[in-house]
Write an enzyme that holds these catalytic residues in place. Structure first.
Site, mmCIF file in Angstrom:
data_model
loop_
_atom_site.group_PDB
_atom_site.id
_atom_site.type_symbol
_atom_site.label_atom_id
_atom_site.label_comp_id
_atom_site.label_asym_id
_atom_site.label_seq_id
_atom_site.Cartn_x
_atom_site.Cartn_y
_atom_site.Cartn_z
ATOM 1 N N ASP A 147 -3.542 -18.204 0.853
ATOM 2 C CA ASP A 147 -4.683 -18.871 0.203
ATOM 3 C C ASP A 147 -5.219 -19.994 1.092
ATOM 4 O O ASP A 147 -6.429 -20.172 1.259
ATOM 5 C CB ASP A 147 -4.332 -19.362 -1.206
ATOM 6 C CG ASP A 147 -2.928 -19.936 -1.313
ATOM 7 O OD1 ASP A 147 -2.180 -19.898 -0.308
ATOM 8 O OD2 ASP A 147 -2.573 -20.436 -2.384
ATOM 9 N N ASP A 170 -5.600 -6.871 5.392
ATOM 10 C CA ASP A 170 -6.778 -6.139 4.941
ATOM 11 C C ASP A 170 -7.854 -7.141 4.496
ATOM 12 O O ASP A 170 -9.026 -7.057 4.887
ATOM 13 C CB ASP A 170 -6.359 -5.231 3.767
ATOM 14 C CG ASP A 170 -7.415 -4.202 3.424
ATOM 15 O OD1 ASP A 170 -8.450 -4.154 4.108
ATOM 16 O OD2 ASP A 170 -7.209 -3.442 2.457
ATOM 17 N N LYS A 229 3.055 -15.645 1.663
ATOM 18 C CA LYS A 229 2.965 -16.354 0.374
ATOM 19 C C LYS A 229 4.403 -16.678 -0.021
ATOM 20 O O LYS A 229 4.897 -16.294 -1.086
ATOM 21 C CB LYS A 229 2.247 -15.439 -0.640
ATOM 22 C CG LYS A 229 1.883 -16.078 -1.950
ATOM 23 C CD LYS A 229 0.788 -17.111 -1.847
ATOM 24 C CE LYS A 229 0.565 -17.777 -3.192
ATOM 25 N NZ LYS A 229 -0.161 -19.043 -3.111
ATOM 26 N N ASP A 277 -11.236 -8.794 6.983
ATOM 27 C CA ASP A 277 -12.631 -8.623 6.555
ATOM 28 C C ASP A 277 -13.333 -9.973 6.410
ATOM 29 O O ASP A 277 -14.516 -10.106 6.722
ATOM 30 C CB ASP A 277 -12.706 -7.850 5.227
ATOM 31 C CG ASP A 277 -12.768 -6.346 5.465
ATOM 32 O OD1 ASP A 277 -12.569 -5.923 6.622
ATOM 33 O OD2 ASP A 277 -13.012 -5.599 4.505
ATOM 34 N N TYR A 291 0.820 -1.209 0.000
ATOM 35 C CA TYR A 291 0.000 0.000 0.000
ATOM 36 C C TYR A 291 0.859 1.267 0.000
ATOM 37 O O TYR A 291 0.419 2.326 -0.414
ATOM 38 C CB TYR A 291 -0.954 0.029 1.206
ATOM 39 C CG TYR A 291 -2.063 -1.001 1.129
ATOM 40 C CD1 TYR A 291 -2.122 -1.914 0.090
ATOM 41 C CD2 TYR A 291 -3.050 -1.060 2.090
ATOM 42 C CE1 TYR A 291 -3.125 -2.865 0.011
ATOM 43 C CE2 TYR A 291 -4.068 -2.003 2.022
ATOM 44 C CZ TYR A 291 -4.090 -2.899 0.983
ATOM 45 O OH TYR A 291 -5.090 -3.833 0.918
#
Ligand code: NAD
Length: 365
Positions: free
Chosen positions: A228, A252, A196, A256, A145
């Site tokens: 994943d 993020d 990852k 959620d 970000y």
């Protein structure tokens, strides 16, 4: 003599002012009952600040935050300001600069489902039979970000490319990992680090550094999960998880995903902190424009954000617990706002705030 505190109240846009009013109701009761000497001052931020002052984060608001011990934040943004240039929009122009200015590098989201409220979860009841209690720790001011370079290249007249940079340093990973391990010591002593590392170089470093930091906490079990796989396992068995440690991007998304497993994003608070326990406390959701001015939003995320403020910035653990218990007890009494109801039997935003305030008075008397 008891220390006094200043809290900057930033209601913002959309449902922000409605849910903030309910959190202030709770704060007022606690302030009086325990003579807490908490002074609050309200400031404009986001879209409303653009309308009034031409900037999403006016100087007066930033100065007010600098003078405070913590920030209680509502939510910002909406259609009306979505057409402005990116850096002038509410979120990019106010929230991200606030996070950077105060160096709020860690975001903490407790994601709990009490077993008595399992019917609220969209998951099958046998999966959430015992409820769950996940603490999501997200790195907040690094990674893709904020990583540079980012931008666009023209390949030819009809083809452009766009790119972002996922970048983490040893120091950034160490400081967030230390927080996750320390918080896990007060819980089930398990840290699930998400990466990852089978594909991304930054994740290989993330895994190496988290493993190194874990050696300082021999009583804590460390698990590494690819993002994943984590996304699937959280849905299959949320109760297996304890502290979940993530980069900015993965946090993020996963936080959620966890949030909705409790039934509504309107129930989840979050704390963003720096090294000095200064924090910005806000609901996990946004300004929910479709609910604005309807007195239908769920104020629980905002009220629980106040609880986190007491816990993490003011160091008042007992008071934080009183707030959490009053929310839980009110829900156990059967009161529901629209988002967590059957669509027929529900109460309004201010009624829910009042019910929680009344329950709080029962608890502290
Ligand atoms: P949102 O979180 O506002 O809404 C997503 C869904 O959750 C909607 O169905 C909404 O009605 C529901 N919801 C959210 N909070 C609720 C509450 N307290 N009670 C009941 N239901 C609730 O996300 P969005 O629709 O993607 O974004 C709307 C606006 O909010 C956008 O302008 C976005 O930029 C902004 N936003 C702000 C923040 C922030 O201020 N930190 C965070 C996310 C989004």
């Amino acid at each position: 003599m008891e220390k006094s505190f200043n809290i900057a109240i930033l209601p913002g846009d959309g449902i922000g002012p409605e849910v903030m009013a309910e959190a202030c109701k709770v704060l007022e009761i606690l302030n009086k009952k325990f003579n807490l000497k908490i002074h609050t001052e309200e400031f404009d931020i986001g879209g409303i600040a653009i309308d009034k002052f031409g900037a999403p984060l006016p100087k007066r608001t930033l100065d007010g935050c600098i003078k405070s011990d913590a920030i209680l934040f509502g939510s910002i943004g909406g259609e009306k300001w979505a057409c402005l240039p990116h850096d002038k929009q509410p979120e990019r122009g106010a929230l991200l600069p606030l996070r950077r200015f105060f160096n709020l590098f860690v975001n903490i989201r407790p994601i709990k489902l009490n077993r008595a409220l399992k019917q609220l979860s969209p998951l099958r009841k046998e999966i959430v039979e015992n409820g769950f209690d996940i603490l999501c720790i997200r790195e907040l001011i690094g990674g893709i970000y904020f990583g540079l370079p980012k931008g666009r290249n023209t390949i030819d007249k009809e083809n452009i490319s766009a790119f972002d940079t996922e970048i983490y340093s040893t120091k950034e990973i160490e400081r967030i990992a230390n927080i996750a391990f320390k918080l896990s010591l007060k819980r089930k002593k398990k840290v699930f680090s998400i990466d990852k590392a089978n594909v991304l170089e930054s994740s290989v470093l993330w895994r190496e550094v988290v493993t190194k930091v874990s050696k300082k906490y021999p009583s804590v079990e460390l698990h590494h999960l690819y993002v994943d796989n984590a996304a699937m396992q959280i849905i299959k068995n949320p109760n297996y998880f304890d502290v979940v440690l993530c980069s900015n991007l993965f946090g993020d998304i996963l936080s959620d995903e966890c949030a909705i497993l409790t039934g509504s994003v309107g129930m989840l608070p979050s704390a963003s902190l720096n090294d000095h326990s200064f924090g910005l406390f806000e609901p996990a959701g946004g300004s929910a424009p479709s609910l604005r001015d309807k007195n239908l939003a769920n104020p629980i995320a905002q009220i629980l954000s106040l609880s986190l403020l007491f816990e993490y910035s003011l160091g008042k653990h007992k008071i934080a617990q009183y707030i959490e218990s009053s929310v839980l007890r009110t829900l156990k009494k059967g009161y529901r706002t629209l988002d967590i109801s059957d669509g027929k039997n529900y109460i309004t935003t201010d009624q829910m705030g009042t019910k929680i305030a009344e329950t709080l008075i029962e608890i502290i008397q």
